[in-house]
Design a protein around this motif. Structure first.
Motif, mmCIF file in Angstrom:
data_model
loop_
_atom_site.group_PDB
_atom_site.id
_atom_site.type_symbol
_atom_site.label_atom_id
_atom_site.label_comp_id
_atom_site.label_asym_id
_atom_site.label_seq_id
_atom_site.Cartn_x
_atom_site.Cartn_y
_atom_site.Cartn_z
ATOM 1 N N PHE A 14 0.391 -16.825 -0.639
ATOM 2 C CA PHE A 14 -0.740 -16.326 -1.499
ATOM 3 C C PHE A 14 -0.731 -15.105 -2.026
ATOM 4 N N GLU A 15 -1.066 -15.072 -3.391
ATOM 5 C CA GLU A 15 -1.257 -13.811 -4.138
ATOM 6 C C GLU A 15 -2.501 -13.650 -4.534
ATOM 7 N N PRO A 16 -3.260 -13.020 -3.714
ATOM 8 C CA PRO A 16 -4.640 -12.626 -4.385
ATOM 9 C C PRO A 16 -4.820 -11.847 -5.550
ATOM 10 N N GLU A 17 -5.917 -12.005 -6.096
ATOM 11 C CA GLU A 17 -6.036 -11.337 -7.430
ATOM 12 C C GLU A 17 -6.424 -10.055 -6.992
ATOM 13 N N VAL A 18 -5.780 -8.807 -7.540
ATOM 14 C CA VAL A 18 -5.962 -7.523 -7.361
ATOM 15 C C VAL A 18 -6.606 -6.708 -8.424
ATOM 16 N N PHE A 19 -7.770 -6.140 -8.371
ATOM 17 C CA PHE A 19 -8.356 -5.156 -9.375
ATOM 18 C C PHE A 19 -8.057 -3.710 -9.300
ATOM 19 N N GLU A 20 -7.415 -3.326 -10.140
ATOM 20 C CA GLU A 20 -6.889 -1.841 -9.793
ATOM 21 C C GLU A 20 -7.662 -0.851 -11.104
ATOM 22 N N ASP A 21 -7.771 0.324 -10.483
ATOM 23 C CA ASP A 21 -8.306 1.378 -11.668
ATOM 24 C C ASP A 21 -7.875 2.519 -10.949
ATOM 25 N N SER A 22 -8.437 3.785 -11.745
ATOM 26 C CA SER A 22 -7.943 5.175 -11.275
ATOM 27 C C SER A 22 -8.519 5.427 -9.881
ATOM 28 N N PHE A 25 -8.064 0.120 -5.709
ATOM 29 C CA PHE A 25 -7.987 -1.350 -5.891
ATOM 30 C C PHE A 25 -9.223 -2.113 -4.967
ATOM 31 N N PHE A 26 -9.404 -3.134 -5.548
ATOM 32 C CA PHE A 26 -10.286 -4.090 -4.576
ATOM 33 C C PHE A 26 -9.668 -5.672 -4.904
ATOM 34 N N ILE A 99 9.598 -14.363 4.583
ATOM 35 C CA ILE A 99 8.912 -13.811 3.402
ATOM 36 C C ILE A 99 8.754 -12.480 3.726
ATOM 37 N N ILE A 100 8.875 -11.320 2.955
ATOM 38 C CA ILE A 100 8.648 -10.314 3.014
ATOM 39 C C ILE A 100 7.119 -9.924 2.494
ATOM 40 N N LEU A 101 6.225 -9.589 3.610
ATOM 41 C CA LEU A 101 4.880 -9.297 3.388
ATOM 42 C C LEU A 101 4.683 -7.558 3.463
ATOM 43 N N SER A 102 3.953 -7.333 2.380
ATOM 44 C CA SER A 102 4.059 -5.597 2.424
ATOM 45 C C SER A 102 2.364 -5.293 1.935
ATOM 46 N N ALA A 103 2.116 -4.111 2.246
ATOM 47 C CA ALA A 103 0.903 -3.501 1.389
ATOM 48 C C ALA A 103 1.091 -3.544 0.180
ATOM 49 N N GLN A 104 2.293 -3.533 -0.288
ATOM 50 C CA GLN A 104 2.685 -3.092 -1.936
ATOM 51 C C GLN A 104 2.307 -4.539 -2.548
ATOM 52 N N ASN A 105 2.956 -5.571 -2.021
ATOM 53 C CA ASN A 105 3.035 -7.184 -2.692
ATOM 54 C C ASN A 105 1.633 -7.765 -2.428
ATOM 55 N N ARG A 106 0.908 -7.456 -1.338
ATOM 56 C CA ARG A 106 -0.374 -7.629 -1.022
ATOM 57 C C ARG A 106 -0.242 -9.551 -0.756
ATOM 58 N N ARG A 107 0.748 -10.027 -0.463
ATOM 59 C CA ARG A 107 0.886 -11.197 -0.330
ATOM 60 C C ARG A 107 0.511 -11.671 1.039
ATOM 61 N N GLN A 108 0.010 -12.980 1.280
ATOM 62 C CA GLN A 108 -0.574 -13.634 2.267
ATOM 63 C C GLN A 108 0.446 -14.827 2.704
ATOM 64 N N MET A 109 0.633 -15.358 4.118
ATOM 65 C CA MET A 109 1.413 -16.489 4.296
ATOM 66 C C MET A 109 0.380 -17.201 5.399
ATOM 67 N N TYR A 110 0.095 -18.489 4.997
ATOM 68 C CA TYR A 110 -0.446 -19.292 5.778
ATOM 69 C C TYR A 110 0.561 -19.991 6.849
#
Length: 184
Positions: A14-22, A25-26, A99-110
């Motif tokens: 999964f790649e959750p939707e990320v809302f970023e601004d200055s 992110f959320f 799979i590589i999971l990281s704080a940067q790619n924000r992916r999740q694996m089930y």
């Protein structure tokens, strides 16, 4: 949110939707209605968090009986995460996905029930989070040796740091059938 199928049935990325601004992110890390669209159980009963340093390998773990499905992700750092189908009688028995999971790619694996799970830390540290579909059960705790030659997992590390318990795990072929989940 995007969902990607893998070569193993029921293991999903999964790649959750990320809302970023200055300000930063959320993102939603869990929303039962969204995950239910992809047949992910919504009955998570326990959340876990681990902090590990570079070179640590945790796994390959599973519970039998009382299997756990896991939704895993990284809050800080980077890991190589692996799911192995160990359901006796499964057409993909012994196959794995990594799979590589990281704080940067924000992916999740089930990782579904009936699969072994493990990860190794590739960054200086990693904060690893996961939701479980069943409670931790010490009598049900099982494992497979991380470097089982039959599995041929392409770990990005050759000499990991392991717990004493993980050093004692058997190869998959040496585990009695009654200690494996059954494919249905």
């Amino acid at each position: 949110m995007r969902c990607y199928e893998t070569s193993l049935p029921d293991v999903k990325i999964f790649e959750p939707e990320v809302f970023e601004d200055s300000r930063g992110f959320f993102m939603e890390t869990w929303n039962s209605a969204r995950y239910l669209q992809w047949d992910i159980p919504t009955n998570f009963v326990q959340d876990n968090l681990s902090l590990s340093t570079k070179g640590i390998l945790r796994g390959l773990h599973y519970q039998q009986p009382n299997p756990q499905g896991k939704l895993v992700y990284v809050l800080q750092g980077e890991v190589f995460d692996v799911a192995v189908d160990i359901r006796y009688g499964s057409p993909t028995f012994g196959h794995w996905v990594g799979i590589i999971l990281s704080a940067q790619n924000r992916r999740q694996m089930y990782v579904p029930e009936g699969f072994a799970h493990g990860f190794c830390v590739m960054s200086e540290t990693a904060l690893f989070a996961y939701k479980c579909t069943d409670f931790y059960s010490p009598p049900s705790e099982r494992g497979i040796f991380w470097n089982d030659p039959d599995l041929k997992i392409n770990w990005p590390i050759s000499h990991p740091t392991l717990s004493e318990k993980d050093k004692q795990h058997l190869q998959l072929r040496d585990i009695a059938v009654e200690y494996l989940p059954v494919y249905r």
